[in-house]
Structure formats: C-alpha cells, structure tokens
Design a protein around this motif. Structure first.
Motif, PDB file in Angstrom:
ATOM      1  N   UNK A 156       0.848  -1.187   0.000  1.00 40.45           N
ATOM      2  CA  UNK A 156       0.000   0.000   0.000  1.00 40.45           C
ATOM      3  C   UNK A 156       0.887   1.241   0.000  1.00 40.45           C
ATOM      4  N   UNK A 157       0.493   2.237  -0.781  1.00 36.17           N
ATOM      5  CA  UNK A 157       1.239   3.484  -0.857  1.00 36.17           C
ATOM      6  C   UNK A 157       0.662   4.500   0.108  1.00 36.17           C
ATOM      7  N   UNK A 158       1.504   5.382   0.608  1.00 36.07           N
ATOM      8  CA  UNK A 158       1.010   6.500   1.403  1.00 36.07           C
ATOM      9  C   UNK A 158       0.296   7.473   0.471  1.00 36.07           C
ATOM     10  N   UNK A 211       0.719   0.262  -9.769  1.00 35.95           N
ATOM     11  CA  UNK A 211      -0.174   1.049  -8.917  1.00 35.95           C
ATOM     12  C   UNK A 211      -1.583   1.108  -9.486  1.00 35.95           C
ATOM     13  N   UNK A 212      -1.681   1.140 -10.819  1.00 33.72           N
ATOM     14  CA  UNK A 212      -2.993   1.150 -11.473  1.00 33.72           C
ATOM     15  C   UNK A 212      -3.775  -0.115 -11.144  1.00 33.72           C
ATOM     16  N   UNK A 213      -3.146  -1.262 -11.362  1.00 32.82           N
ATOM     17  CA  UNK A 213      -3.866  -2.505 -11.202  1.00 32.82           C
ATOM     18  C   UNK A 213      -4.004  -2.944  -9.755  1.00 32.82           C
ATOM     19  N   UNK A 214      -3.313  -2.282  -8.852  1.00 33.59           N
ATOM     20  CA  UNK A 214      -3.523  -2.534  -7.428  1.00 33.59           C
ATOM     21  C   UNK A 214      -4.533  -1.545  -6.853  1.00 33.59           C
ATOM     22  N   UNK A 215      -5.011  -0.622  -7.689  1.00 28.68           N
ATOM     23  CA  UNK A 215      -6.028   0.327  -7.254  1.00 28.68           C
ATOM     24  C   UNK A 215      -5.504   1.499  -6.449  1.00 28.68           C
TER      25      UNK A 215
END
Length: 225
Positions: A156-158, A211-215
């Motif tokens: 998960x990104x901040x 990041x796109x496909x992980x939403x």
C-alpha cells in the motif's frame, strides 16, 4: 476487474478486450476468462471450441512479446481455416487488435488482447504501453482467479506516494511533480523511490502500471480525465 479493463480499454482507444486462458470452459478447470468481445462472436467461438485452434491463440504460443493481429502471418503459417476464422471475427465486429502472450511455467497458456472495432485503425505508437498493461492485467486476473499459490498482501502506498506516482504516470518529471505538489524535488525523488521499493520494480513506467492494477491510482489520473 471487468470495470477496470473496460476503462483502460476505452482510454487506450480500443473497443474490446479479452483476458483468457486458452482452454475450454469447464467447471473443473479454474481459469481466467474475462471477455468483452461481441456476444455473437463469443457464442460462436465457444460453440466451436476454438480455444486451441484460434490463429491468434496459436501465434501467442510462439512468442513472448505482444503482436498486432495484422502481423499474425509473420508468426505462424495461416491455413484456409485460419483465414476463415479471422474473417468471421471481422464480420462479427472485431478489427485489428494486439495480443500480449502469458506463459507461466506449470500453468495453461493465456493472453490479454485488445481489439479495435472492424474498420478502425490500430495506433501502433502506443503498443509498448499496451504491452505493459496487458502483462499486468493478466497477472491481476490470475490473482483474482486464485490459480497460483497465495501471496503476501499487496503493498500500500502513502497518500503522498500515491500523488507522486499518479503524476509519474502522466509523464511528469520529478521537478515538475515538486512544483505541482509544492514540495522539494529531493522529497519527490524519495517518495518515488520508496514506492518503487514497495512494489519491487525499478522502472517508473512499471511502477505506474502496478499502482494502477492494485487500485492505488486510477486510470483517470493517467489520462487526465
């Protein structure tokens, strides 16, 4: 997954998509099958069990890189039956397309394809990007179908990392991102590096696609809608 595929397909200028393993659909076979082709063609394809004999599928078994359908005869020799299948697909509404092969050791062969409507021209300039999207789309579909061993939770990104990655996806440089977000360029560089590390990738383009496909970011972030 279907909604995501429909969105990116439209954004890239295509009309249809297919994420499939090349196998008949049977209850005992757990496989990827997410298709948005004209219904008439889907029904004919399934009724005639063309999964193994379809020329596009067969061509994808001979290469590891994506290819335009118009170039399929440079990969395999087309028989009269092959030409008939391609003609029928065109009559059903499928024009030129681009297929990304998916060869996973120990699994069924598969592919991710994007297709234009019959009579529309394929934009060859964006095919390198389509190759990346197709590869990650199939991997995302594999995760959903659970045909591979369970993996660890997706990174998960901040919020700030996601903002930076969204701008990376739009082709912005680190300096441009710093000006847009009002932060230092070195801070941007660190956010992007941390995001790459979380996904285990080294390229900015790969970071954006993951990041796109992980939403973590949306397709609207990429195409500015």
């Amino acid at each position: 997954m279907s909604d995501l595929m429909a969105e990116i397909t439209k954004a890239m200028g295509f009309r249809h998509y297919a994420l499939v393993h090349h196998v008949d659909l049977k209850p005992a076979v757990r496989s990827v099958h997410i298709v948005d082709y004209p219904q008439d063609w889907v029904e004919r394809f399934q009724a005639r069990r063309l999964y193994a004999s379809d020329p596009i599928h067969r061509a994808s078994h001979r290469t590891n890189v994506g290819f335009a359908w118009s170039a399929v005869q440079s990969i395999i020799s087309l028989t009269a039956a092959d030409r008939s299948i391609l003609a029928e697909a065109y009559e059903a509404g499928l024009g030129d397309g681009f297929t990304v092969p998916a060869h996973i050791p120990g699994e069924l062969n598969g592919s991710c394809s994007f297709a234009m409507a019959a009579g529309e021209m394929l934009d060859h300039r964006q095919l390198p990007f389509v190759q990346l999207v197709g590869s990650f789309a199939f991997e995302a579909a594999r995760k959903i179908s659970r045909i591979h061993a369970p993996q660890s939770e997706c990174p998960s990104l901040t919020e700030r990392q996601a903002e930076c990655v969204a701008l990376v996806a739009r082709g912005k440089t680190d300096w441009e991102i710093s000006q847009i977000l009002g932060i230092g360029q070195e801070t941007v560089i660190q956010h992007v590096k941390d995001a790459r590390d979380r996904y285990g990738v080294t390229k900015r383009t790969l970071l954006a696609i993951r990041a796109l496909f992980e939403g973590q970011i949306s397709f609207a972030d990429v195409f500015g809608r």
